[in-house]
Design a protein around this motif. Structure first.
Motif, PDB file in Angstrom:
ATOM      1  N   GLU A 260       3.939   7.113   7.609  1.00 35.44           N
ATOM      2  CA  GLU A 260       4.240   5.768   7.127  1.00 35.44           C
ATOM      3  C   GLU A 260       3.682   4.708   8.056  1.00 35.44           C
ATOM      4  OE1 GLU A 260       8.308   6.654   4.625  1.00 35.44           O
ATOM      5  OE2 GLU A 260       8.427   5.421   6.427  1.00 35.44           O
ATOM      6  N   THR A 264       0.644   2.170   7.056  1.00 35.92           N
ATOM      7  CA  THR A 264       0.833   0.720   7.103  1.00 35.92           C
ATOM      8  C   THR A 264      -0.216   0.065   7.981  1.00 35.92           C
ATOM      9  OG1 THR A 264       3.188   0.987   6.821  1.00 35.92           O
ATOM     10  CG2 THR A 264       2.467  -1.099   7.731  1.00 35.92           C
ATOM     11  N   GLY A 265      -0.405   0.643   9.143  1.00 34.52           N
ATOM     12  CA  GLY A 265      -1.302   0.035  10.134  1.00 34.52           C
ATOM     13  C   GLY A 265      -2.757   0.053   9.733  1.00 34.52           C
ATOM     14  N   VAL A 267      -4.080   1.219   6.577  1.00 32.59           N
ATOM     15  CA  VAL A 267      -4.421   0.985   5.172  1.00 32.59           C
ATOM     16  C   VAL A 267      -3.658  -0.250   4.703  1.00 32.59           C
ATOM     17  CG1 VAL A 267      -4.697   2.016   2.900  1.00 32.59           C
ATOM     18  CG2 VAL A 267      -4.696   3.474   4.919  1.00 32.59           C
ATOM     19  N   SER A 268      -2.475  -0.064   4.187  1.00 32.86           N
ATOM     20  CA  SER A 268      -1.705  -1.214   3.731  1.00 32.86           C
ATOM     21  C   SER A 268      -0.269  -0.780   3.567  1.00 32.86           C
ATOM     22  CB  SER A 268      -2.243  -1.710   2.395  1.00 32.86           C
ATOM     23  OG  SER A 268      -1.307  -2.567   1.799  1.00 32.86           O
ATOM     24  N   SER A 269       0.640  -1.672   3.892  1.00 30.53           N
ATOM     25  CA  SER A 269       2.047  -1.285   3.778  1.00 30.53           C
ATOM     26  C   SER A 269       2.451  -1.132   2.313  1.00 30.53           C
ATOM     27  CB  SER A 269       2.944  -2.285   4.480  1.00 30.53           C
ATOM     28  OG  SER A 269       2.814  -3.543   3.897  1.00 30.53           O
ATOM     29  N   ASP A 270       1.647  -1.687   1.393  1.00 26.19           N
ATOM     30  CA  ASP A 270       1.936  -1.479  -0.025  1.00 26.19           C
ATOM     31  C   ASP A 270       1.914   0.001  -0.366  1.00 26.19           C
ATOM     32  OD1 ASP A 270       1.764  -4.256  -1.492  1.00 26.19           O
ATOM     33  OD2 ASP A 270       0.246  -4.250   0.058  1.00 26.19           O
ATOM     34  N   GLN A 272       2.446   2.624   1.766  1.00 31.08           N
ATOM     35  CA  GLN A 272       3.104   3.479   2.745  1.00 31.08           C
ATOM     36  C   GLN A 272       3.838   4.638   2.068  1.00 31.08           C
ATOM     37  OE1 GLN A 272       5.833   1.148   5.113  1.00 31.08           O
ATOM     38  NE2 GLN A 272       7.516   2.370   4.391  1.00 31.08           N
TER      39      GLN A 272
ATOM     40  N   LYS B 172       7.158  -7.210  -2.800  1.00 29.27           N
ATOM     41  CA  LYS B 172       6.695  -6.491  -3.995  1.00 29.27           C
ATOM     42  C   LYS B 172       7.521  -6.806  -5.232  1.00 29.27           C
ATOM     43  CE  LYS B 172       5.516  -2.383  -1.370  1.00 29.27           C
ATOM     44  NZ  LYS B 172       5.528  -0.947  -1.404  1.00 29.27           N
ATOM     45  N   GLU B 199       0.204  -8.356   2.514  1.00 28.09           N
ATOM     46  CA  GLU B 199       0.828  -7.033   2.485  1.00 28.09           C
ATOM     47  C   GLU B 199       2.186  -7.062   1.822  1.00 28.09           C
ATOM     48  OE1 GLU B 199       0.326  -4.025   4.841  1.00 28.09           O
ATOM     49  OE2 GLU B 199      -1.757  -4.600   5.047  1.00 28.09           O
ATOM     50  N   GLY B 200       2.515  -6.006   1.114  1.00 26.43           N
ATOM     51  CA  GLY B 200       3.859  -5.870   0.544  1.00 26.43           C
ATOM     52  C   GLY B 200       4.653  -4.876   1.362  1.00 26.43           C
ATOM     53  N   VAL B 201       5.917  -5.153   1.566  1.00 27.62           N
ATOM     54  CA  VAL B 201       6.782  -4.201   2.266  1.00 27.62           C
ATOM     55  C   VAL B 201       7.846  -3.704   1.286  1.00 27.62           C
ATOM     56  CG1 VAL B 201       6.425  -5.200   4.539  1.00 27.62           C
ATOM     57  CG2 VAL B 201       8.311  -6.025   3.132  1.00 27.62           C
ATOM     58  N   THR B 202       8.407  -2.520   1.583  1.00 30.74           N
ATOM     59  CA  THR B 202       9.436  -1.958   0.707  1.00 30.74           C
ATOM     60  C   THR B 202      10.796  -2.500   1.128  1.00 30.74           C
ATOM     61  OG1 THR B 202       8.108   0.022   0.701  1.00 30.74           O
ATOM     62  CG2 THR B 202      10.297   0.201  -0.243  1.00 30.74           C
ATOM     63  N   ALA B 210       6.008  -1.241  12.039  1.00 28.01           N
ATOM     64  CA  ALA B 210       4.581  -0.973  11.837  1.00 28.01           C
ATOM     65  C   ALA B 210       3.884  -2.195  11.252  1.00 28.01           C
ATOM     66  CB  ALA B 210       4.393   0.241  10.937  1.00 28.01           C
ATOM     67  N   VAL B 211       4.506  -2.832  10.267  1.00 27.43           N
ATOM     68  CA  VAL B 211       3.856  -3.980   9.649  1.00 27.43           C
ATOM     69  C   VAL B 211       3.839  -5.165  10.616  1.00 27.43           C
ATOM     70  CG1 VAL B 211       5.803  -5.030   8.394  1.00 27.43           C
ATOM     71  CG2 VAL B 211       3.549  -5.136   7.429  1.00 27.43           C
ATOM     72  N   LYS B 214       0.980  -4.748  12.821  1.00 19.43           N
ATOM     73  CA  LYS B 214      -0.251  -5.100  12.124  1.00 19.43           C
ATOM     74  C   LYS B 214      -0.436  -6.624  12.109  1.00 19.43           C
ATOM     75  CE  LYS B 214      -2.826  -3.744   8.079  1.00 19.43           C
ATOM     76  NZ  LYS B 214      -2.784  -3.023   6.815  1.00 19.43           N
TER      77      LYS B 214
END
Lengths: 300, 371
Positions: A260, A264-265, A267-270, A272, B172, B199-202, B210-211, B214
């Motif tokens: 995860e 995220t780092g 690629v994209s957190s979308d 994960q 999201k 970016e979307g987070v859950t 992590a995000v 980034k």
């Protein structure tokens, strides 16, 4: 390269929490072949107990370290009591019932515990105080890893070492392994199986509560629903590592955390969760019992 | 001679009074919205507000010497009914329409009003295209369009914080991602800054480190967030713990006291936009008192917007001394009117200036409006 280590440690932190919760799933499955869906809720109850203890300690004016230790210890004891009670009420009467019955009973327990906390506490997010002090010696490394992350990683590592030693070298550990191999045979050899099962729930619940207090303190907020997502992820970790296997749960948790984090780092957190579950599918295609799981033809 | 002049002046006076009575010259304004069906609660407050304004103005002698008459028609928020009621209002000879409520109904009815050269002021239709497409020069509204918040946030980030590199994070969800997408579009259209991270987070994940790493690596000047306060609190807490001090700005999903309660000291300095608070406005208090005298309880949604719409329309007629379409439109665009929403006039597209959202900042544990 710094960025890599940033992601490595954030994955390790998250993976450690997954591993702590996954151990409860995997131990219970190993012994009674039940997926304990109420386990995520035990984690949540642990976090709430920790919060209440922390509140009492701050009224009493205790230091941060003693608050942390007290919160963890009391949360572990309290959550263990919940774990054992759930087993007594919801699983033990169904021990000889068809396998689906305890599963449904587990889902019922999960819903019950969530709503119990919702009604007894609140539906809102409540702030959780930061119980982990800022260590002076951590200053030079804080770009990679904060004090909370270090504590989570170290505490998890210690808990797992102790658990491994416990299972390997104590009498009750031996009884657990025996029960996991063959419950009927263990019974015939004089092992108190009910006692062993209770013990398993105690250990699993205590570890989940430990994770709950640590992550509550790390994230700064909890609510009655946090157990759901944490439970799903930890269950995934347990399956990934091979459900029933203790080192497998740890390995599965860490792999899931790293996947995860790196997804995220880089690629994209979308995506994960997409990466995490693709990995699960891939591993289950090549190793249906999980990375360290033993294929047990008898159970199929 | 004296006698004659007295009689003559009396007759003149009489004629004037008779004229205003016998010509039955009332000024009709139409109100359209849902007054039955499941969405009735959205329409009734506006109709009540228009009636209250008409009563108030009539007590003062009406507009241009005429009494105001309110004709309310029910469209149930259905586009097919909206066209029918629009035709009805046009044939009744109204000078302007307050409504409709639902954007879909408004859109269906607008061409009919446009052909009849009637001014329409909506108190609730928030669809951006109604004003921004430029197709309906007769359309005005006293509510901010859906994208006003994104526009305000982007404007604030570009012109007040002077950001060049912007990171946008969303949850999201419909609300969060919708807001984030609009913000991204406006930033790109302005050409003043770059969106370097989207970016979307859950929601509900156990951590967001992590995000945050980034974000830290991309070194943005500002982090914009679309979503609700639990995730915002987690992300801000993690950012500040990782010593990432860049400004954080979010929408009305975060402008909630529980955000400050949960994020504690880490909430300090966070920006969040939200609907402008009009409850302390004296005009609003007056309108509310009038409502409570005439009806009971709370007025319901869009009451103050409906009140402002009616005041704006009648004021425009009064100021321009005319009921002609061109004159009313001109007055709406140029003359300020004081309403429960504050002093407003309309821009060239038809949106009310000074209505809608403000940016707030957390200072000392409270949301303070940034002027």
């Amino acid at each position: 390269m710094d960025y890599f280590w940033d992601l490595f440690f954030s994955g390790l932190t998250r993976g450690s929490i997954y591993a702590l919760i996954a151990l409860g799933y995997t131990m219970v499955y190993g012994i009674i072949e039940l997926i304990n869906f109420a386990h995520g809720e035990i984690y949540m109850l642990g976090a709430f107990t920790g919060l209440i203890v922390a509140g009492i300690c701050s009224v009493l004016g205790l230091s941060l370290i003693s608050t942390l230790v007290l919160a963890i210890v009391i949360a572990m004891i309290y959550a263990s009591a919940y774990g054992v009670t759930v087993e007594r009420i919801a699983y033990r009467p169904l021990r000889n019932a068809p396998r689906l019955s305890p599963l449904i009973s587990a889902i019922g327990m999960s819903i019950f515990l969530q709503n119990y906390v919702l009604l007894a506490q609140t539906s809102k997010f409540v702030p959780f105080p930061n119980l982990i002090p800022d260590f002076a010696f951590m200053q030079p490394f804080e770009d990679f890893i904060g004090p909370s992350e270090l504590v989570i990683i170290v505490v998890t590592a210690v808990a797992m070492t102790v658990l491994t030693l416990f299972i390997k070298y104590t009498k009750i550990g031996k009884a657990m392994r025996a029960t996991a191999q063959n419950r009927k045979m263990a019974l015939l050899c004089g092992v108190n199986v009910d006692h062993v099962i209770s013990m398993t729930f105690i250990i699993g619940s205590a570890l989940a509560a430990l994770g709950g207090v640590l992550i509550g303190s790390y994230m700064g907020q909890i609510n009655f629903f946090i157990g759901f997502i944490a439970g799903i992820k930890a269950f995934t970790a347990a399956v990934l590592g091979g459900i029933g296997s203790i080192p497998g749960a740890v390995l599965g948790g860490l792999i899931l955390g790293w996947t995860e984090s790196f997804a995220t780092g880089y690629v994209s957190s979308d995506y994960q969760d997409v990466f995490a579950f693709c990995l699960l599918v891939l591993i289950l295609i090549f190793r249906p019992a999980g990375i360290l799981g033993r294929t047990n033809t008898k159970k199929v | 001679m004296k006698f004659v002049s007295k009689v003559f002046s009396l007759m003149v006076c009489f004629c004037l009074v008779a004229g205003s009575v016998f010509a039955q010259d009332t000024l009709k304004i139409g109100v359209a919205g849902p007054y039955s069906g499941d969405l009735a609660s959205y329409g009734i407050p506006t109709a009540n507000a228009v009636k209250l304004v008409a009563k108030k103005i009539n007590a003062k002698g009406g507009v241009l010497g005429k009494k105001v008459e309110v004709i309310a028609v029910d469209d149930q928020c259905k586009p097919e009914l909206a066209t029918n009621v629009a035709t009805k209002l046009v044939s009744e000879g109204v000078v302007g329409v307050i409504g409709h409520i639902c954007s879909g109904a408004t859109k269906a009815a607008l061409p009919i009003y446009k052909d009849a050269r009637l001014v329409v002021i909506s108190s609730a239709s928030t669809n951006p295209a109604l004003t921004e497409s430029g197709e309906y020069p007769n359309f005005f509204r006293t509510i901010a369009p859906d994208d006003a918040q994104a526009r305000l946030d982007v404007d604030f980030v570009l012109n007040r914080l002077h950001a060049k590199k912007i990171a946008i994070i969303h949850d999201k969800g419909d609300y969060g991602k919708g807001l984030a997408m609009m913000e991204k579009k406006f930033i790109e259209e302005s050409g003043k800054a770059k969106v370097i991270l989207f970016e979307g987070v859950t929601p509900g994940a156990i951590d967001y480190s992590a995000v945050v790493q980034k974000i830290k690596r991309n070194r943005p000047d500002v982090v914009m967030f679309g979503g609700y306060h639990p995730e915002a609190a987690k992300i801000v807490t993690t950012m500040r713990r990782k010593r990432l001090k860049v400004p954080f700005i979010a929408g009305d999903g975060v402008r909630d006291v529980s955000f400050i309660k949960v994020a504690g000291r880490y909430a300090e300095g966070v920006y969040a936009s939200g609907p402008r608070d009009v409850s302390s406005n004296p005009e609003y208090k007056e309108a509310l008192a009038e409502y409570q005298k005439a009806f009971h309880g709370k007025p319901g949604p869009f009451f103050e917007n409906g009140y402002a719409a009616a005041e704006a329309l009648l004021n425009a007629i009064e100021q321009s001394k005319s009921t002609k379409y061109e004159d009313i439109v001109k007055a709406l665009r140029t003359k300020y009117v004081s309403t429960p929403l504050g002093k407003i006039k309309f821009d060239s597209k038809g949106d009310a200036e000074g209505v809608g959202f403000s940016v707030y900042q957390v200072r000392g544990g409270k949301f303070v409006e940034v002027k």
